[in-house]
Design a protein around this motif. Structure first.
Motif, PDB file in Angstrom:
ATOM      1  N   VAL A   1     -10.610  -1.548   3.588  1.00 58.15           N
ATOM      2  CA  VAL A   1     -10.840  -2.535   2.535  1.00 58.15           C
ATOM      3  C   VAL A   1      -9.828  -2.379   1.405  1.00 58.15           C
ATOM      4  O   VAL A   1      -9.242  -3.358   0.934  1.00 58.15           O
ATOM      5  CB  VAL A   1     -12.283  -2.422   1.990  1.00 58.15           C
ATOM      6  CG1 VAL A   1     -12.458  -3.279   0.745  1.00 58.15           C
ATOM      7  CG2 VAL A   1     -13.281  -2.841   3.063  1.00 58.15           C
ATOM      8  N   PHE A   2      -9.586  -1.133   0.973  1.00 53.23           N
ATOM      9  CA  PHE A   2      -8.664  -0.927  -0.142  1.00 53.23           C
ATOM     10  C   PHE A   2      -7.223  -1.256   0.246  1.00 53.23           C
ATOM     11  O   PHE A   2      -6.475  -1.826  -0.552  1.00 53.23           O
ATOM     12  CB  PHE A   2      -8.769   0.512  -0.654  1.00 53.23           C
ATOM     13  CG  PHE A   2      -9.853   0.707  -1.670  1.00 53.23           C
ATOM     14  CD1 PHE A   2      -9.558   0.825  -3.014  1.00 53.23           C
ATOM     15  CD2 PHE A   2     -11.181   0.746  -1.283  1.00 53.23           C
ATOM     16  CE1 PHE A   2     -10.562   0.986  -3.957  1.00 53.23           C
ATOM     17  CE2 PHE A   2     -12.198   0.908  -2.207  1.00 53.23           C
ATOM     18  CZ  PHE A   2     -11.891   1.028  -3.559  1.00 53.23           C
ATOM     19  N   THR A   3      -6.831  -0.904   1.463  1.00 49.19           N
ATOM     20  CA  THR A   3      -5.476  -1.214   1.907  1.00 49.19           C
ATOM     21  C   THR A   3      -5.267  -2.715   1.979  1.00 49.19           C
ATOM     22  O   THR A   3      -4.242  -3.245   1.547  1.00 49.19           O
ATOM     23  CB  THR A   3      -5.204  -0.592   3.293  1.00 49.19           C
ATOM     24  OG1 THR A   3      -5.374   0.820   3.203  1.00 49.19           O
ATOM     25  CG2 THR A   3      -3.786  -0.893   3.752  1.00 49.19           C
ATOM     26  N   ARG A   4      -6.246  -3.413   2.514  1.00 48.19           N
ATOM     27  CA  ARG A   4      -6.143  -4.864   2.610  1.00 48.19           C
ATOM     28  C   ARG A   4      -6.098  -5.508   1.227  1.00 48.19           C
ATOM     29  O   ARG A   4      -5.341  -6.445   0.980  1.00 48.19           O
ATOM     30  CB  ARG A   4      -7.325  -5.415   3.402  1.00 48.19           C
ATOM     31  CG  ARG A   4      -7.313  -6.920   3.481  1.00 48.19           C
ATOM     32  CD  ARG A   4      -8.420  -7.426   4.359  1.00 48.19           C
ATOM     33  NE  ARG A   4      -8.569  -8.855   4.174  1.00 48.19           N
ATOM     34  CZ  ARG A   4      -9.524  -9.575   4.719  1.00 48.19           C
ATOM     35  NH1 ARG A   4     -10.407  -8.991   5.490  1.00 48.19           N
ATOM     36  NH2 ARG A   4      -9.608 -10.865   4.511  1.00 48.19           N
ATOM     37  N   ALA A   5      -6.915  -4.987   0.310  1.00 47.61           N
ATOM     38  CA  ALA A   5      -6.932  -5.541  -1.041  1.00 47.61           C
ATOM     39  C   ALA A   5      -5.587  -5.354  -1.729  1.00 47.61           C
ATOM     40  O   ALA A   5      -5.064  -6.270  -2.362  1.00 47.61           O
ATOM     41  CB  ALA A   5      -8.042  -4.893  -1.861  1.00 47.61           C
ATOM     42  N   MET A   6      -5.009  -4.158  -1.602  1.00 41.85           N
ATOM     43  CA  MET A   6      -3.713  -3.899  -2.239  1.00 41.85           C
ATOM     44  C   MET A   6      -2.629  -4.808  -1.667  1.00 41.85           C
ATOM     45  O   MET A   6      -1.795  -5.344  -2.398  1.00 41.85           O
ATOM     46  CB  MET A   6      -3.331  -2.432  -2.065  1.00 41.85           C
ATOM     47  CG  MET A   6      -4.167  -1.484  -2.914  1.00 41.85           C
ATOM     48  SD  MET A   6      -3.555   0.221  -2.877  1.00 41.85           S
ATOM     49  CE  MET A   6      -3.875   0.664  -1.173  1.00 41.85           C
ATOM     50  N   ALA A   7      -2.643  -4.996  -0.354  1.00 41.50           N
ATOM     51  CA  ALA A   7      -1.644  -5.859   0.276  1.00 41.50           C
ATOM     52  C   ALA A   7      -1.823  -7.307  -0.166  1.00 41.50           C
ATOM     53  O   ALA A   7      -0.855  -8.022  -0.420  1.00 41.50           O
ATOM     54  CB  ALA A   7      -1.745  -5.750   1.793  1.00 41.50           C
ATOM     55  N   GLY A   8      -3.076  -7.740  -0.276  1.00 36.41           N
ATOM     56  CA  GLY A   8      -3.337  -9.117  -0.668  1.00 36.41           C
ATOM     57  C   GLY A   8      -2.972  -9.403  -2.105  1.00 36.41           C
ATOM     58  O   GLY A   8      -2.434 -10.463  -2.429  1.00 36.41           O
ATOM     59  N   ILE A   9      -3.239  -8.452  -2.992  1.00 34.92           N
ATOM     60  CA  ILE A   9      -2.953  -8.649  -4.409  1.00 34.92           C
ATOM     61  C   ILE A   9      -1.458  -8.830  -4.647  1.00 34.92           C
ATOM     62  O   ILE A   9      -1.038  -9.604  -5.509  1.00 34.92           O
ATOM     63  CB  ILE A   9      -3.504  -7.465  -5.232  1.00 34.92           C
ATOM     64  CG1 ILE A   9      -5.035  -7.544  -5.289  1.00 34.92           C
ATOM     65  CG2 ILE A   9      -2.931  -7.463  -6.644  1.00 34.92           C
ATOM     66  CD1 ILE A   9      -5.685  -6.340  -5.913  1.00 34.92           C
ATOM     67  N   GLN A  10      -0.630  -8.133  -3.861  1.00 31.72           N
ATOM     68  CA  GLN A  10       0.815  -8.203  -4.057  1.00 31.72           C
ATOM     69  C   GLN A  10       1.340  -9.630  -3.970  1.00 31.72           C
ATOM     70  O   GLN A  10       2.272  -9.999  -4.670  1.00 31.72           O
ATOM     71  CB  GLN A  10       1.526  -7.328  -3.021  1.00 31.72           C
ATOM     72  CG  GLN A  10       1.326  -5.835  -3.245  1.00 31.72           C
ATOM     73  CD  GLN A  10       1.879  -5.014  -2.103  1.00 31.72           C
ATOM     74  OE1 GLN A  10       2.556  -5.539  -1.223  1.00 31.72           O
ATOM     75  NE2 GLN A  10       1.591  -3.730  -2.099  1.00 31.72           N
ATOM     76  N   GLY A  11       0.747 -10.451  -3.105  1.00 31.30           N
ATOM     77  CA  GLY A  11       1.249 -11.810  -2.950  1.00 31.30           C
ATOM     78  C   GLY A  11       0.294 -12.878  -3.430  1.00 31.30           C
ATOM     79  O   GLY A  11       0.495 -14.058  -3.166  1.00 31.30           O
TER      80      GLY A  11
END
Length: 315
Positions: free
Chosen positions: A113-123
């Motif tokens: 969940v945290f990895t996906r959130a960080m990746a999503g926030i970037q873009g």
């Protein structure tokens, strides 16, 4: 022609894809799901993958805000290159699971969940119009009355930002009851602002309040994930961000993260340089501190230690 910010091309495509006809949407979906392929594909190759005609590919690119496939390819290549650099220098490393859980960290639900959130926030800001954001913040700052509307999964975000505005001395209201929302929206007028929060931009109750506010001359600000949603079309200022998070068949709950961050940024911009905001925030903190102190008087379970920390300025 538009130029999405670095890393924001996929988010922009996802914010616009629902507004396309099915054949054009398939072109956008190929670019979203396989940007490496799309970044190198010719019009003919992309048409074959999406099972559409070459003319549909060109038309889809134009409706997505690009003058053609070459410009879209350039943006995808730029984002892919930036992502490769981040991986090379270790900025996209998978976070370790707290406590050193056994097994591969990436497979743990927390890491996922945290990895996906960080990746999503970037873009996530790929579709955000910064000029509209600045104008929206100014409208809130100068508003006579501020009504915040949110329903369903967007209600907690609306309630949270309303508390922040109140804590900063900006009087606002955020009714939970749908009938009350509609009545409040109908009572708005010129110089007032309705801040409507709807992830999909299609919530019927939120749309009703936004229309009532518009009909009575109020300024409507939309917080949504989709640029062509009905709410975005109604609004004077549509702040679009976060579509990259949304996969409705996924069990993870990450969609509201960008919504909350965007509302927090809007609050910060709206109260910036507002006379009395810091004083109001200090008074709010004193009131909360007093409430905690009252509830912990005579307690013997250690809560008084926490109250003392707050008295010293901690949290």
């Amino acid at each position: 022609m538009i130029t999405p910010p670095l890393g924001g091309t996929r988010a922009l495509l996802q914010s616009l894809a629902p507004s396309l006809v099915p054949s054009e949407r398939r072109v956008a979906e190929v670019c979203i799901e396989d940007p490496e392929f799309a970044a190198a594909a010719s019009v003919a190759a992309l048409a074959r993958r999406a099972e559409v005609s070459p003319a549909t590919v060109v038309r889809a690119c134009q409706k997505l805000g690009f003058d053609g496939l070459p410009r879209l390819r350039d943006c995808l290549r730029r984002d892919l290159g930036a992502a490769a650099v981040r991986r090379t220098v270790g900025l996209d490393a998978t976070p370790e699971v707290p406590g050193g859980a056994a097994g591969a960290p990436a497979e743990h639900p927390v890491a996922h969940v945290f990895t996906r959130a960080m990746a999503g926030i970037q873009g996530a800001l790929g579709a955000l119009d910064l000029d509209a954001f600045d104008a929206a913040a100014g409208a809130i700052r100068e508003s006579k009355r501020l009504l915040i509307i949110g329903n369903g999964a967007s209600l907690p975000s609306a309630q949270s930002v309303s508390l922040h505005f109140l804590s900063s001395g900006k009087v606002c209201e955020c009714p939970v009851d749908i009938v009350t929302q509609h009545i409040a929206a109908k009572l708005l007028g010129p110089g007032d602002v309705c801040l409507a929060v709807s992830d999909s931009g299609m919530n019927a109750f939120t749309l009703r309040s936004a229309r009532l506010a518009t009909e009575n001359g109020a300024t409507v600000i939309a917080i949504t994930s989709y640029a062509k949603s009905e709410l975005a079309q109604i609004a004077d200022y549509a702040l679009v961000a976060g579509a990259d998070f949304h996969f409705w068949n996924d069990s993870t709950v990450t969609g509201n993260i960008v919504q909350v961050l965007l509302l927090s940024a809007l609050h910060a911009a709206a109260i910036a340089h507002t006379p009395g905001a810091e004083r109001a925030q200090a008074a709010t903190f004193d009131e909360v501190r007093s409430m905690i102190a009252d509830t912990s008087d005579g307690a013997s379970d250690g809560t008084s230690d926490g109250t003392e920390a707050i008295r010293r300025g901690g949290t």
